[in-house]
Design an enzyme around this catalytic site. Sequence first.
Site, PDB file in Angstrom:
ATOM      1  N   LEU A 210      26.711  48.958 -19.180  1.00 47.13           N
ATOM      2  CA  LEU A 210      28.131  49.043 -18.837  1.00 47.13           C
ATOM      3  C   LEU A 210      29.006  49.300 -20.063  1.00 47.13           C
ATOM      4  O   LEU A 210      30.124  49.811 -19.937  1.00 47.13           O
ATOM      5  CB  LEU A 210      28.580  47.753 -18.137  1.00 47.13           C
ATOM      6  CG  LEU A 210      27.935  47.474 -16.774  1.00 47.13           C
ATOM      7  CD1 LEU A 210      28.529  46.223 -16.158  1.00 47.13           C
ATOM      8  CD2 LEU A 210      28.093  48.663 -15.842  1.00 47.13           C
ATOM      9  N   HIS A 211      28.492  48.958 -21.248  1.00 46.58           N
ATOM     10  CA  HIS A 211      29.274  49.154 -22.471  1.00 46.58           C
ATOM     11  C   HIS A 211      29.565  50.620 -22.745  1.00 46.58           C
ATOM     12  O   HIS A 211      30.552  50.946 -23.407  1.00 46.58           O
ATOM     13  CB  HIS A 211      28.545  48.534 -23.660  1.00 46.58           C
ATOM     14  CG  HIS A 211      27.210  49.160 -23.942  1.00 46.58           C
ATOM     15  ND1 HIS A 211      26.093  48.923 -23.150  1.00 46.58           N
ATOM     16  CD2 HIS A 211      26.808  50.031 -24.896  1.00 46.58           C
ATOM     17  CE1 HIS A 211      25.069  49.608 -23.613  1.00 46.58           C
ATOM     18  NE2 HIS A 211      25.467  50.291 -24.671  1.00 46.58           N
TER      19      HIS A 211
END
Length: 376
Positions: A210-211
């Site tokens: 998700l980063h």
Amino acid sequence: MKKLIFITGTRADYGKLEPLALAALEEGHEVHFFVTGMHLIERYGLTTIEVARQKEFKRREFHNQNEGDSQDQVLSNTINGFADYIKKELPDLVIIHGDRIEALAASLVCSINYIRSVHIEGGEVSGTIDEVYRHCNTKLCSAHFVSSNLAQNRVIRLGEKPESVFILGSPELDTHKKKTGINLDTVRKRYDIPWKDFGVAIFHPVTSELHNIERQAQEFFNTLSESKRNFVTIAPNNDPGSNKIFSITEQLPKERFRLIPSMRFLYFSELLRHAKVLVGNSSAGVREAPFFGLPSLDIGTRQNLRNKSNSIFNTTAFEKIEISNFLKTQWGKKYKKDSSFGVGNSSENFKKILSNSQLWRLPLQKVFFDGSLTER
């Protein structure tokens, strides 16, 4: 006659379960669907209507999530909802597919309550959190209907008794094998697709990345846009990170990209028959595209370690040159049909397995099978 309950939380797993449910009806069984997940979310096309079209299916809808709910919240909600439902219905068999949160919830409820359950498409690897969920379902379910000999061997190595593992094939191939009864012009008209020359792009979130998933989507779709090719883009699933992908896809130039929330399965099948390539990180790129002989480019880690085929290519979202070269060299190319996940006869296999007394004799109290040791 047996009472069967199928669990469906996405448009994708329903495409696999529907052929089996129809086959069960033909054999005189009573078919119920527990419909939840993204089926009931408007942004993803309210695909519960796909289940409702089959009037002979008895259906229960359960809203298991709100926008922004975490995966553990969705799991907890689904466990509560399915537990209440199952206590009233008392099925003979629960059919659970794959590696989603809804499937894991159903497997847990069935295991705790000693309700006979079968896991569809266990024993496969992908290298992401989905693989962990999938193997958990294998350990929780009482029987296993797998896609291939390779998957069968993996399930047995996970400690499942060989007599509990049946080779089914991939059920969605049954639909892809037969004539859809529609043509490309019908598909284009229904979904407002302006071109006959197009690729299909599907890019889902990867929950462990998700980063940088938004940056992946940005780079990937930028490269597709720069190719000047046309793409039918199917919206991502509802995993965490989907909003970041929507922020990219909703800004794509409309003259080159047609963004569709969801497609009816028969229409999606016809779309793949006429596509020039499939790109992204959907399982369709490693299961269905090879069945059609369609070149596919698998992006990133989501399908890592999945099926290998001459028609499947791999790269990352950041490798612009590799993506561009794939589009130049593979656009419109056809490969020999790949039957690694079956030949489109899963429904007939399903009927045979349901009529096999071996399935119904399997004990609900499971023990670990170690092939080299005597069980105690």
